[in-house]
Design an enzyme around this catalytic site. Structure first.
Site, short mmCIF file in Angstrom:
data_model
loop_
_atom_site.label_atom_id
_atom_site.label_comp_id
_atom_site.label_asym_id
_atom_site.label_seq_id
_atom_site.Cartn_x
_atom_site.Cartn_y
_atom_site.Cartn_z
N ARG A 82 2.99 -9.91 -4.48
CA ARG A 82 4.18 -9.77 -5.31
C ARG A 82 4.80 -11.16 -5.54
O ARG A 82 4.65 -12.07 -4.73
CB ARG A 82 5.21 -8.86 -4.64
CG ARG A 82 4.82 -7.37 -4.71
CD ARG A 82 5.89 -6.49 -4.08
NE ARG A 82 6.00 -6.72 -2.66
CZ ARG A 82 6.89 -7.47 -2.06
NH1 ARG A 82 7.83 -8.09 -2.75
NH2 ARG A 82 6.87 -7.64 -0.75
N TYR A 210 -1.70 -7.48 -9.92
CA TYR A 210 -1.56 -7.12 -8.51
C TYR A 210 -0.62 -5.92 -8.30
O TYR A 210 0.44 -5.84 -8.92
CB TYR A 210 -1.04 -8.33 -7.70
CG TYR A 210 -0.67 -7.89 -6.29
CD1 TYR A 210 -1.67 -7.65 -5.34
CD2 TYR A 210 0.65 -7.63 -5.94
CE1 TYR A 210 -1.34 -7.18 -4.09
CE2 TYR A 210 0.98 -7.16 -4.68
CZ TYR A 210 -0.02 -6.93 -3.75
OH TYR A 210 0.31 -6.45 -2.51
N LYS A 219 6.68 0.00 -6.68
CA LYS A 219 7.94 -0.67 -6.34
C LYS A 219 8.90 -0.73 -7.53
O LYS A 219 10.11 -0.59 -7.38
CB LYS A 219 7.66 -2.09 -5.82
CG LYS A 219 6.86 -2.10 -4.50
CD LYS A 219 7.56 -1.35 -3.43
CE LYS A 219 6.74 -0.98 -2.20
NZ LYS A 219 6.06 -1.99 -1.47
N HIS A 239 12.40 1.99 1.11
CA HIS A 239 11.10 1.41 1.47
C HIS A 239 10.75 1.90 2.88
O HIS A 239 10.81 1.13 3.85
CB HIS A 239 11.22 -0.12 1.42
CG HIS A 239 9.91 -0.86 1.51
ND1 HIS A 239 9.84 -2.17 1.93
CD2 HIS A 239 8.64 -0.49 1.22
CE1 HIS A 239 8.58 -2.58 1.90
NE2 HIS A 239 7.83 -1.58 1.48
N SER A 261 7.59 -5.49 4.15
CA SER A 261 6.19 -5.49 3.75
C SER A 261 5.30 -6.10 4.85
O SER A 261 5.64 -7.13 5.42
CB SER A 261 6.04 -6.30 2.46
OG SER A 261 6.89 -5.76 1.48
N CYS A 263 4.74 -5.08 7.83
CA CYS A 263 5.35 -5.07 9.16
C CYS A 263 5.13 -3.75 9.90
O CYS A 263 5.86 -3.44 10.84
CB CYS A 263 6.84 -5.39 9.07
SG CYS A 263 7.15 -7.12 8.66
N ASP A 290 5.05 4.32 2.63
CA ASP A 290 5.69 3.16 1.99
C ASP A 290 7.03 3.48 1.34
O ASP A 290 7.92 2.64 1.36
CB ASP A 290 4.73 2.57 0.95
CG ASP A 290 5.11 1.16 0.50
OD1 ASP A 290 5.41 0.32 1.39
OD2 ASP A 290 5.13 0.89 -0.70
N ARG A 380 -5.98 -5.47 0.07
CA ARG A 380 -5.46 -4.10 0.16
C ARG A 380 -6.55 -3.08 -0.12
O ARG A 380 -7.55 -3.37 -0.77
CB ARG A 380 -4.35 -3.91 -0.88
CG ARG A 380 -3.14 -4.84 -0.68
CD ARG A 380 -1.98 -4.13 -0.10
NE ARG A 380 -0.93 -5.03 0.36
CZ ARG A 380 0.19 -4.60 0.94
NH1 ARG A 380 0.40 -3.31 1.11
NH2 ARG A 380 1.09 -5.46 1.36
P1 GTP Z 1 3.45 -2.80 3.05
O1 GTP Z 1 2.32 -1.93 2.56
O2 GTP Z 1 3.28 -4.24 2.66
O3 GTP Z 1 4.81 -2.29 2.70
O4 GTP Z 1 3.34 -2.91 4.62
P2 GTP Z 1 3.34 -1.96 5.90
O5 GTP Z 1 4.69 -2.01 6.53
O6 GTP Z 1 2.76 -0.63 5.62
O7 GTP Z 1 2.38 -2.78 6.82
P3 GTP Z 1 1.15 -2.39 7.76
O8 GTP Z 1 1.36 -1.13 8.55
O9 GTP Z 1 -0.07 -2.44 6.95
O10 GTP Z 1 1.22 -3.62 8.76
C1 GTP Z 1 0.45 -4.71 8.63
C2 GTP Z 1 0.55 -5.70 9.77
O11 GTP Z 1 1.38 -5.29 10.84
C3 GTP Z 1 -0.81 -5.95 10.35
O12 GTP Z 1 -0.92 -7.32 10.60
C4 GTP Z 1 -0.78 -5.14 11.64
O13 GTP Z 1 -1.70 -5.62 12.57
C5 GTP Z 1 0.65 -5.34 12.07
N1 GTP Z 1 1.14 -4.26 12.96
C6 GTP Z 1 1.37 -2.98 12.64
N2 GTP Z 1 1.83 -2.28 13.69
C7 GTP Z 1 1.92 -3.16 14.71
C8 GTP Z 1 2.35 -3.05 16.08
O14 GTP Z 1 2.76 -2.01 16.56
N3 GTP Z 1 2.31 -4.21 16.82
C9 GTP Z 1 1.88 -5.39 16.30
N4 GTP Z 1 1.86 -6.46 17.09
N5 GTP Z 1 1.45 -5.52 15.03
C10 GTP Z 1 1.48 -4.42 14.25
C1 SPV Z 2 4.70 -4.28 -0.27
O1 SPV Z 2 4.55 -5.46 -0.57
O2 SPV Z 2 5.71 -3.86 0.33
C2 SPV Z 2 3.65 -3.28 -0.58
C3 SPV Z 2 2.57 -3.69 -1.46
O3 SPV Z 2 3.75 -2.14 -0.16
S1 SPV Z 2 3.08 -3.70 -3.12
O4 SPV Z 2 2.73 -2.44 -3.75
O5 SPV Z 2 2.39 -4.78 -3.76
O6 SPV Z 2 4.51 -3.86 -3.20
MN MN Z 3 5.70 -1.76 0.81
#
Ligand code: GTP
Ligand code: SPV
Ligand code: MN
Length: 596
Positions: A82, A210, A219, A239, A261, A263, A290, A380
């Site tokens: 983004r 993207y 979003k 979110h 994002s 996290c 999400d 992704r």
């Molecule tokens: P968006 O799709 O971008 O909104 O993100 P999301 O919040 O769904 O992120 P996602 O669950 O894919 O998290 C991605 C990152 O967080 C990766 O680097 C994971 O390894 C890390 N992660 C997720 N859960 C944990 C956790 O409980 N502990 C740690 N240390 N890392 C975590």
């Molecule tokens: C984020 O960045 O929080 C995502 C991926 O979930 S996107 O759809 O690109 O926003």
């Molecule tokens: Mn997101």
């Protein structure tokens, strides 16, 4: 296929809704495509689009034996995340967009975008994509139409939304829809803008293919436009993931959680309980990973739907160990964007941990660990929610699911303990408003920089944060039965720089405590920042935490929190008199307690 020639553009009437036909004709006159294709969402349509993309190299077929129906897409190397600095909210009044958004006057925004769109689809097909955010039959759902010249966007929208004929039928019945116009343009970062016109329910996006920039249902619609709409209609567009936590007695509590994002939302939404819990019968079901739309039901509780139909998840770090449910989804019919591939054409990313090695990196060059990672850090996968083993049947419930707890959380190496509970709704809104997190690869720019990301909505709130916090506060009206609010931090590091909490499946221990608090059964100690569990209030059986970890994960550091609250006060001050007094009072009340 329903393609028509340019001669027929003037009568491009694919719909019974005149307003939609008129807008399609207007866009065609501006962008001048060769043909217009109204998407019906059928398998035949998808097969034809996919074949076309395979022929022109947009999609690369992955190993059909190991990953049937799956594709790799390599985006332009400058178009992988983004672009918050190029994202605008165009309201008539600048202050309505707030200091949290880049703003442009609507007339200027339209002029700038329309100049980019002028003739941009010459020689290309213009796809008209009707979609519904949320179950087709739900009163909580909302529809939109995305016009795009990218078949990759169409293929992704088909997975991420309820796209095609049923959505068009609902739009024709309702007569209302969000208008989204998208073109990949030249993919030149200097000719790239994502603009929102919330007062006109309109989005214009140019120059990026993207996800968050181009899949406009996600979003742009479901957060920026929807948050604006939700404010005037009395609901919330957030979110947040939504999960169901089922205990051994068979009771399910639904939890919504906002993390910035990359996290941990996808990971938490698909959590598999640690062994002891599994044996006892604990289970997590996934409603969404999400986005969450919620509003008070007749009983005053908040009811939530996931407006999406698929997952656009972060690939790196996804493994059998960290997220077996996600990995199971990815066995077939997935689109992978910017991952590496093995010599036999299987997708590969850092942390996949399956014993295989990458041969080619995300840019299509021979893999060289010294040069770049095999997968882009923000690579992704796109996959239907229905292929997820933990997908909840309740995700299709038109009434939504009742929320028992709301969780905020960020990536905080220091200060912030594993979990705490807000005292009441107003305090909880402050906890959300004060959220801080280290930036990730999901947006362009520096990674690992601490910033305020209130309710994980900094990049996504379609209006002034001060008004947004007022809107949140307004739910505490005496009639609603609101969920408890919590804050978590899975990312606390030791002095040696290592994550101290095992995370992933073990996060269930924290969710169990939260529901224990909701039911009035779990213990906690009161501190100025809220209720903290001691290490005896959580079930920590089977995990090892040393003294430093116990002290930091369950401790309250007064001096550090004093400084944090001073910074939170400054942040709220940046919004001037529009910031609700109740929130400033809450900040001051806690700051005063911290000074004792
Ligand atoms: P968006 O799709 O971008 O909104 O993100 P999301 O919040 O769904 O992120 P996602 O669950 O894919 O998290 C991605 C990152 O967080 C990766 O680097 C994971 O390894 C890390 N992660 C997720 N859960 C944990 C956790 O409980 N502990 C740690 N240390 N890392 C975590
Ligand atoms: C984020 O960045 O929080 C995502 C991926 O979930 S996107 O759809 O690109 O926003
Ligand atoms: Mn997101």
């Amino acid at each position: 296929m329903n393609a028509i020639s340019q001669d027929a553009v003037a009568s491009a009437s694919g719909s019974k809704l005149e307003a939609l036909n008129a807008w399609v004709a207007e866009v065609a006159a501006l962008t001048r495509p060769d043909t217009i294709h109204w998407c019906d969402g059928s398998d035949a349509e998808n097969a034809a689009l996919t074949a076309k993309m395979q022929a022109d190299g947009t999609l690369i077929k992955l190993n059909e034996q190991t990953h049937p129906g799956s594709w790799l897409h390599r985006s332009d190397p400058d178009d992988v995340a983004r672009v918050e600095h190029l994202t605008f909210v165009c309201t008539s009044e600048r202050d309505d967009a707030g200091p949290n958004n880049h703003w442009m006057a609507p007339a200027d925004g339209h002029a700038q975008m329309d100049a980019l769109f002028d003739g941009c689809m010459a020689g290309r097909t213009m796809y008209v994509v009707p979609y519904c955010m949320g179950p087709i039959g739900s009163p909580l759902s909302r529809c939109g139409v995305e016009i795009t010249d990218s078949p990759y966007v169409v293929a992704n929208m088909r997975i991420m939304t309820r796209m095609g004929a049923p959505a068009l039928a609902r739009i024709e019945k309702e007569g209302a829809f969000v208008k989204g116009l998208h073109s990949t343009g030249e993919l030149d970062p200097n000719r790239r803008f994502i603009m929102h016109f919330p007062e006109e329910l309109t989005i214009k996006s140019y120059g990026s293919g993207y996800g968050g920039n181009a899949l406009l249902g996600k979003k742009c619609h479901a957060l920026r436009i929807a948050s604006h709409q939700a404010r005037s209609e009395g609901w919330l567009a957030e979110h947040m993931l939504i999960l169901g936590l089922q205990n051994p007695q068979g009771d399910t509590h639904y939890i919504a959680a906002a993390f910035p994002s990359a996290c941990g939302k996808t990971n938490l939404a698909m959590l598999i309980p640690p062994e002891g819990y599994l044996n006892d019968g604990w289970k997590i079901t996934t409603v969404g990973d999400d986005i969450c739309w919620m509003r008070p039901g007749a009983d005053g509780r908040l009811y939530a739907i996931n407006p999406e139909a698929g997952f656009f998840g972060v690939a790196p770090g996804t493994s059998k160990k960290s997220n077996p449910n996600a990995l199971a989804c990815l066995q077939r019919d997935a689109i992978f964007t910017n991952v590496g591939v093995t010599a036999d054409n299987q997708p590969w990313w850092e942390g996949l941990d399956n014993g295989q090695q990458p041969a080619t990196d995300w840019r299509g060059e021979p893999y060289d660990a010294a040069k770049r990672p095999a997968a882009h850090p923000n690579s992704r996968f796109t996959v239907s929610a229905k292929s997820c083993p933990s997908y909840s049947p309740e995700a299709e419930n038109p009434a939504g699911v009742p929320i028992s707890a709301i969780v905020f959380g960020g990536r905080r190496a220091s200060l912030v303990p594993l979990v705490f509970e807000a005292r009441d709704w107003t305090h909880g809104v402050l906890v959300g408003a004060a959220m801080g997190s280290e930036t990730t690869a999901a947006a362009t720019g520096a990674v690992g920089v601490m910033r305020r990301d209130p309710m994980a909505m900094k990049p996504f709130c379609g209006y002034n944060f001060a008004d947004y916090f007022s809107h949140w506060l307004s739910f505490d009206n005496g009639a609603n039965k609101l969920p408890k609010i919590f804050h978590v931090n899975w990312f606390r590091k030791s002095d040696a720089g290592k994550f101290m909490w095992p995370g992933f499946g073990d996060n269930l221990r924290v969710l169990e405590w939260m529901i224990g608090r909701v039911k009035g059964e779990a213990g906690a100690v009161e501190t100025p920042i809220g209720f903290l569990p001691t290490d005896a209030d959580l079930n920590l059986d089977g995990i090892e935490l040393d003294d430093e970890a116990r002290a930091k994960l369950f401790g309250f550091e007064q001096a550090g929190w004093q400084a944090e609250f001073a910074s939170i006060g400054e942040y709220l001050g940046e919004y001037g008199p529009r910031m609700p007094q109740a929130l400033k009072d809450e900040q001051q009340r806690i700051a005063a307690k911290l000074a004792d």
